[in-house]
Structures are given as C-alpha cells and as structure tokens.
Design a protein around this motif. Structure first.
Motif, PDB file in Angstrom:
ATOM      1  N   GLU A  43       0.837  -1.203   0.000  1.00  0.00           N
ATOM      2  CA  GLU A  43       0.000   0.000   0.000  1.00  0.00           C
ATOM      3  C   GLU A  43       0.871   1.252   0.000  1.00  0.00           C
ATOM      4  OE1 GLU A  43      -3.241   2.392   2.720  1.00  0.00           O
ATOM      5  OE2 GLU A  43      -1.935   0.912   3.634  1.00  0.00           O
ATOM      6  N   VAL A  44       1.920   1.267   0.819  1.00  0.00           N
ATOM      7  CA  VAL A  44       2.820   2.420   0.896  1.00  0.00           C
ATOM      8  C   VAL A  44       3.575   2.600  -0.408  1.00  0.00           C
ATOM      9  CG1 VAL A  44       4.872   3.327   2.041  1.00  0.00           C
ATOM     10  CG2 VAL A  44       3.042   2.311   3.404  1.00  0.00           C
ATOM     11  N   GLU A  45       4.068   1.516  -0.984  1.00  0.00           N
ATOM     12  CA  GLU A  45       4.836   1.592  -2.227  1.00  0.00           C
ATOM     13  C   GLU A  45       3.977   2.066  -3.395  1.00  0.00           C
ATOM     14  OE1 GLU A  45       6.447  -2.334  -2.587  1.00  0.00           O
ATOM     15  OE2 GLU A  45       8.117  -1.909  -1.242  1.00  0.00           O
ATOM     16  N   GLN A  46       2.674   1.801  -3.339  1.00  0.00           N
ATOM     17  CA  GLN A  46       1.784   2.181  -4.426  1.00  0.00           C
ATOM     18  C   GLN A  46       0.976   3.429  -4.088  1.00  0.00           C
ATOM     19  OE1 GLN A  46      -0.607  -1.298  -5.037  1.00  0.00           O
ATOM     20  NE2 GLN A  46       1.106  -2.517  -5.735  1.00  0.00           N
ATOM     21  N   SER A  47       1.460   4.255  -3.176  1.00  0.00           N
ATOM     22  CA  SER A  47       0.691   5.417  -2.738  1.00  0.00           C
ATOM     23  C   SER A  47       0.625   6.478  -3.830  1.00  0.00           C
ATOM     24  CB  SER A  47       1.281   6.001  -1.450  1.00  0.00           C
ATOM     25  OG  SER A  47       2.595   6.418  -1.671  1.00  0.00           O
ATOM     26  N   ASP A  53      -7.159   2.551   0.314  1.00  0.00           N
ATOM     27  CA  ASP A  53      -6.893   2.248   1.712  1.00  0.00           C
ATOM     28  C   ASP A  53      -7.285   0.814   2.021  1.00  0.00           C
ATOM     29  OD1 ASP A  53      -6.106   4.847   2.216  1.00  0.00           O
ATOM     30  OD2 ASP A  53      -8.129   5.485   2.758  1.00  0.00           O
ATOM     31  N   ILE A  54      -6.630   0.261   3.008  1.00  0.00           N
ATOM     32  CA  ILE A  54      -7.045  -1.044   3.529  1.00  0.00           C
ATOM     33  C   ILE A  54      -8.089  -0.754   4.597  1.00  0.00           C
ATOM     34  CG2 ILE A  54      -6.312  -3.096   4.773  1.00  0.00           C
ATOM     35  CD1 ILE A  54      -3.485  -2.569   3.582  1.00  0.00           C
ATOM     36  N   GLN A  55      -9.285  -1.251   4.408  1.00  0.00           N
ATOM     37  CA  GLN A  55     -10.374  -0.979   5.335  1.00  0.00           C
ATOM     38  C   GLN A  55     -10.827  -2.261   6.003  1.00  0.00           C
ATOM     39  OE1 GLN A  55     -13.504   1.009   3.203  1.00  0.00           O
ATOM     40  NE2 GLN A  55     -12.168   2.655   2.519  1.00  0.00           N
ATOM     41  N   VAL A  72      -1.911   0.360  11.930  1.00  0.00           N
ATOM     42  CA  VAL A  72      -3.075   1.246  11.819  1.00  0.00           C
ATOM     43  C   VAL A  72      -2.598   2.688  11.636  1.00  0.00           C
ATOM     44  CG1 VAL A  72      -5.139   2.110  12.979  1.00  0.00           C
ATOM     45  CG2 VAL A  72      -4.492  -0.289  13.228  1.00  0.00           C
ATOM     46  N   ASP A  73      -3.013   3.317  10.539  1.00  0.00           N
ATOM     47  CA  ASP A  73      -2.682   4.718  10.252  1.00  0.00           C
ATOM     48  C   ASP A  73      -3.844   5.649  10.552  1.00  0.00           C
ATOM     49  OD1 ASP A  73      -0.177   4.023   9.189  1.00  0.00           O
ATOM     50  OD2 ASP A  73      -1.077   3.607   7.252  1.00  0.00           O
TER      51      ASP A  73
END
Length: 130
Positions: A43-47, A53-55, A72-73
């Motif tokens: 998720e971070v690499e593809q921001s 978002d991961i929900q 958790v962000d």
C-alpha cells in the motif's frame, strides 16, 4: 451478488485461519501477520491516486491484530450513546501505544459520533491541556 455488483471488481483480502474459499471473485486469503505486513508495505509503495486504503469493517479480531502489530494509520469510529455492560472491546491489551489526531467529527441526530482520527507519531504524556 445482484445486490452488490461492484464487490467482484475490487480485490478483497480475507484474514482467516479457517475460511479458504469464497464465491466472490478477486478474493485473496491471508493467514499470517507477515502477509498483512506485506500488504501494508505494498500500500505504501503504491501510494498514488490509484491506490486504495485497507479498510476493516466489523472484525474486532482483525483490528486487534492490526493494532498489536502497529499497522493502523487511521481510525474511523462510530460512537453510540449507549452502554451494554459486556461485549467486545476495541482497545484490549496488546495494542501498542500510538498517538492519533482528530481529523473530523460529526454528530448525527440520534447522537452517534462519527470520528476520524489520523496517526500522529509517538505518544506524548502530559495533561489534557497540552
């Protein structure tokens, strides 16, 4: 799936130690915390504008795993004006200390508070006025 046609379009990640198949298309099953961590790294690499978002919707056990492993962000909480006396707890023992900042808040006509919190670094101790 006529009542929710778009569910098959998006990728769904299911964290389960028992369930390993689904009628939904594009479903990926995860069993290990390391797989969750790798998903977070992806998720971070593809921001970019296309990343999602991961929900988590309604899984108190998965929330505990994410909180315990510092994954958790952001928190979106619905706080209802009632007490049940018993039930599942959001912040059980094991969650790592983390600071969050209130990003937005809405109160519904029935008194439900919808609160969005963003991660804000390490916990700072002091008084509530700080």
């Amino acid at each position: 799936m006529d009542y929710w046609p778009s569910i098959n379009v998006v990728t769904k990640y299911v964290y389960s130690k028992t369930v390993q198949n689904s009628d939904w298309e594009n479903t990926v099953f995860l069993q290990l915390v390391e797989e969750l961590k790798n998903l977070k790294i992806q998720e971070v690499e593809q921001s970019d504008a296309k990343s999602q978002d991961i929900q988590v919707w309604g899984s108190s056990e998965l929330i505990q795993v994410l909180l315990t492993n510092d994954l958790v962000d952001e928190l979106w909480l619905m706080i209802h004006p009632l007490t049940l006396g018993i039930g599942k707890k959001l912040f059980k023992g094991g969650a790592i200390p983390a600071a969050f900042h209130l990003e937005s808040c809405t109160v519904t006509q029935s008194g439900v508070i919808l609160a969005q919190y963003q991660r804000k670094g390490k916990v700072k101790t002091g008084t509530f006025r700080d």
